[in-house]
Design a protein around this motif. Structure first.
Motif, PDB file in Angstrom:
ATOM      1  N   TYR A 132     -73.192 -71.569  20.370  1.00 30.43           N
ATOM      2  CA  TYR A 132     -72.707 -70.189  20.292  1.00 30.43           C
ATOM      3  C   TYR A 132     -71.436 -70.065  19.458  1.00 30.43           C
ATOM      4  N   THR A 133     -70.666 -71.142  19.368  1.00 30.63           N
ATOM      5  CA  THR A 133     -69.535 -71.148  18.435  1.00 30.63           C
ATOM      6  C   THR A 133     -70.042 -71.010  17.004  1.00 30.63           C
ATOM      7  N   GLY A 134     -71.135 -71.709  16.718  1.00 31.91           N
ATOM      8  CA  GLY A 134     -71.752 -71.598  15.395  1.00 31.91           C
ATOM      9  C   GLY A 134     -72.256 -70.191  15.122  1.00 31.91           C
ATOM     10  N   VAL A 135     -72.843 -69.558  16.137  1.00 34.45           N
ATOM     11  CA  VAL A 135     -73.336 -68.181  15.974  1.00 34.45           C
ATOM     12  C   VAL A 135     -72.168 -67.237  15.669  1.00 34.45           C
ATOM     13  N   VAL A 136     -71.064 -67.401  16.387  1.00 37.42           N
ATOM     14  CA  VAL A 136     -69.888 -66.549  16.168  1.00 37.42           C
ATOM     15  C   VAL A 136     -69.348 -66.743  14.760  1.00 37.42           C
ATOM     16  N   LEU A 137     -69.301 -67.993  14.307  1.00 34.09           N
ATOM     17  CA  LEU A 137     -68.812 -68.260  12.952  1.00 34.09           C
ATOM     18  C   LEU A 137     -69.701 -67.612  11.899  1.00 34.09           C
ATOM     19  N   ILE A 138     -70.998 -67.638  12.103  1.00 30.70           N
ATOM     20  CA  ILE A 138     -71.914 -67.018  11.143  1.00 30.70           C
ATOM     21  C   ILE A 138     -71.716 -65.502  11.114  1.00 30.70           C
ATOM     22  N   VAL A 139     -71.525 -64.899  12.291  1.00 31.45           N
ATOM     23  CA  VAL A 139     -71.294 -63.452  12.352  1.00 31.45           C
ATOM     24  C   VAL A 139     -69.997 -63.099  11.617  1.00 31.45           C
ATOM     25  N   LEU A 140     -68.924 -63.853  11.895  1.00 31.29           N
ATOM     26  CA  LEU A 140     -67.643 -63.589  11.241  1.00 31.29           C
ATOM     27  C   LEU A 140     -67.729 -63.849   9.740  1.00 31.29           C
ATOM     28  N   GLY A 141     -68.392 -64.939   9.370  1.00 36.01           N
ATOM     29  CA  GLY A 141     -68.535 -65.268   7.955  1.00 36.01           C
ATOM     30  C   GLY A 141     -69.309 -64.208   7.199  1.00 36.01           C
ATOM     31  N   THR A 142     -70.401 -63.738   7.803  1.00 28.38           N
ATOM     32  CA  THR A 142     -71.199 -62.693   7.174  1.00 28.38           C
ATOM     33  C   THR A 142     -70.397 -61.404   7.040  1.00 28.38           C
ATOM     34  N   LEU A 143     -69.600 -61.092   8.055  1.00 32.54           N
ATOM     35  CA  LEU A 143     -68.756 -59.901   8.005  1.00 32.54           C
ATOM     36  C   LEU A 143     -67.772 -59.988   6.842  1.00 32.54           C
ATOM     37  N   ILE A 178     -56.379 -59.197   5.720  1.00 31.45           N
ATOM     38  CA  ILE A 178     -56.257 -60.167   6.805  1.00 31.45           C
ATOM     39  C   ILE A 178     -56.410 -61.615   6.328  1.00 31.45           C
ATOM     40  N   ILE A 179     -57.010 -61.801   5.165  1.00 32.90           N
ATOM     41  CA  ILE A 179     -57.203 -63.168   4.655  1.00 32.90           C
ATOM     42  C   ILE A 179     -57.391 -63.121   3.145  1.00 32.90           C
ATOM     43  N   ASP A 180     -56.840 -64.101   2.453  1.00 33.69           N
ATOM     44  CA  ASP A 180     -57.038 -64.215   1.008  1.00 33.69           C
ATOM     45  C   ASP A 180     -58.413 -64.817   0.723  1.00 33.69           C
ATOM     46  N   ASN A 181     -59.034 -64.354  -0.340  1.00 35.45           N
ATOM     47  CA  ASN A 181     -60.330 -64.884  -0.778  1.00 35.45           C
ATOM     48  C   ASN A 181     -61.373 -64.902   0.348  1.00 35.45           C
ATOM     49  N   PRO A 182     -61.582 -63.754   0.996  1.00 40.95           N
ATOM     50  CA  PRO A 182     -62.504 -63.710   2.148  1.00 40.95           C
ATOM     51  C   PRO A 182     -63.946 -64.047   1.794  1.00 40.95           C
ATOM     52  N   MET A 183     -64.351 -63.804   0.545  1.00 41.56           N
ATOM     53  CA  MET A 183     -65.717 -64.140   0.146  1.00 41.56           C
ATOM     54  C   MET A 183     -65.953 -65.645   0.267  1.00 41.56           C
ATOM     55  N   TYR A 184     -65.024 -66.418  -0.229  1.00 41.40           N
ATOM     56  CA  TYR A 184     -65.163 -67.878  -0.189  1.00 41.40           C
ATOM     57  C   TYR A 184     -65.093 -68.409   1.240  1.00 41.40           C
ATOM     58  N   TRP A 185     -64.111 -67.943   1.994  1.00 40.64           N
ATOM     59  CA  TRP A 185     -63.936 -68.499   3.338  1.00 40.64           C
ATOM     60  C   TRP A 185     -64.985 -67.963   4.300  1.00 40.64           C
ATOM     61  N   GLY A 186     -65.511 -66.773   4.023  1.00 43.80           N
ATOM     62  CA  GLY A 186     -66.634 -66.294   4.814  1.00 43.80           C
ATOM     63  C   GLY A 186     -67.867 -67.145   4.592  1.00 43.80           C
ATOM     64  N   SER A 187     -68.097 -67.511   3.339  1.00 44.16           N
ATOM     65  CA  SER A 187     -69.218 -68.390   3.010  1.00 44.16           C
ATOM     66  C   SER A 187     -69.048 -69.752   3.683  1.00 44.16           C
ATOM     67  N   THR A 188     -67.830 -70.274   3.662  1.00 46.10           N
ATOM     68  CA  THR A 188     -67.562 -71.558   4.315  1.00 46.10           C
ATOM     69  C   THR A 188     -67.807 -71.472   5.815  1.00 46.10           C
TER      70      THR A 188
END
Length: 239
Positions: A132-143, A178-188
């Motif tokens: 579920y930590t992985g699921v949360v990260l995917i939701v945040l990353g996609t956002l 809220i974060i620099d370069n959100p596209m890259y870090w969201g993908s990560t």
């Protein structure tokens, strides 16, 4: 008095003219018996990673190649305008490069998934909380990825600056506030989430490589993009 007590007393009451010596709690790292450390989890982690596996090597190449490709091509276009002349429009040229970048990123994701499936799962990661930590990260990353795309627009996302398609002003709204370069870090974050869901040590290693590749790419992209907008400001002042 014990030796340790005497050492403490010497630190509290140093001889005249001498600076007090700092207390060395438990002797510092020199007194750590590394032979008694439980390295079994690390050993199990490393055993599940085969860097000679062809799928792993392909994934590594894809991860490194992608940011190198789009930076080299975009800079070449900025200095020569050959893609713009070839396609007759900076917008069409940008769309074409974007299409190639999307295909490369899809292939990178595919190659990472194949590498994770080809190698083993780590039992200690195969837990509900990790899943579920992985699921949360995917939701945040996609956002982060989707909101970045909406804020920048298509050309802003896919290096339109290098084609002369410049934005009117710097984007400072969500998620850039809220974060620099959100596209890259969201993908990560998406890749890290997938690795946790798959309980894949190889996935964690490849995700770390993605983060490093992005970090290196940003060292080139950030200053160069700022230079492009500074050149525009100078032209406006001259006009």
């Amino acid at each position: 008095m014990s030796g340790r007590g005497a050492a403490a007393e010497r630190n509290i009451n140093p001889a005249a003219g001498q600076r007090p010596l700092p207390l060395d709690c438990c002797g510092g790292l020199n007194n750590v018996d590394y032979s008694k450390m439980d390295l079994k989890p690390l050993d199990e982690f490393l055993k599940l990673i085969n860097i000679r596996d062809s799928s792993f090597c392909i994934a590594v190449i894809a991860i490194i190649f992608n940011p190198v490709f789009w930076n080299v091509v975009a800079r070449w276009e900025h200095s020569t305008r050959k893609l713009t002349r070839l396609f007759g429009s900076p917008y069409v040229a940008c769309y074409c490069l974007a299409f190639v970048i999307i295909l490369l990123n899809v292939y990178r994701s595919h190659s990472m998934t194949v590498a994770m499936k080809a190698q083993g799962r780590l039992e200690m990661m195969d837990r509900t909380v990790v899943f579920y930590t992985g699921v949360v990260l995917i939701v945040l990353g996609t956002l982060l990825v989707v909101s970045s795309f909406l804020a920048l627009g298509f050309t802003g996302t896919f290096l339109g600056d290098y084609f002369g398609v410049l934005m009117d002003e710097k984007v400072t709204g969500f998620p850039f506030n809220i974060i620099d370069n959100p596209m890259y870090w969201g993908s990560t974050a998406n890749y890290l989430g997938l690795a946790l869901i798959a309980a894949s040590p190889v996935g964690l290693v490849l995700t770390a490589l993605v983060a490093v590749a992005y970090k290196v790419a940003l060292r080139f992209e950030g200053p160069f993009t700022e230079q492009i907008y500074q050149e525009r400001s100078q032209h406006h002042k001259q006009d």
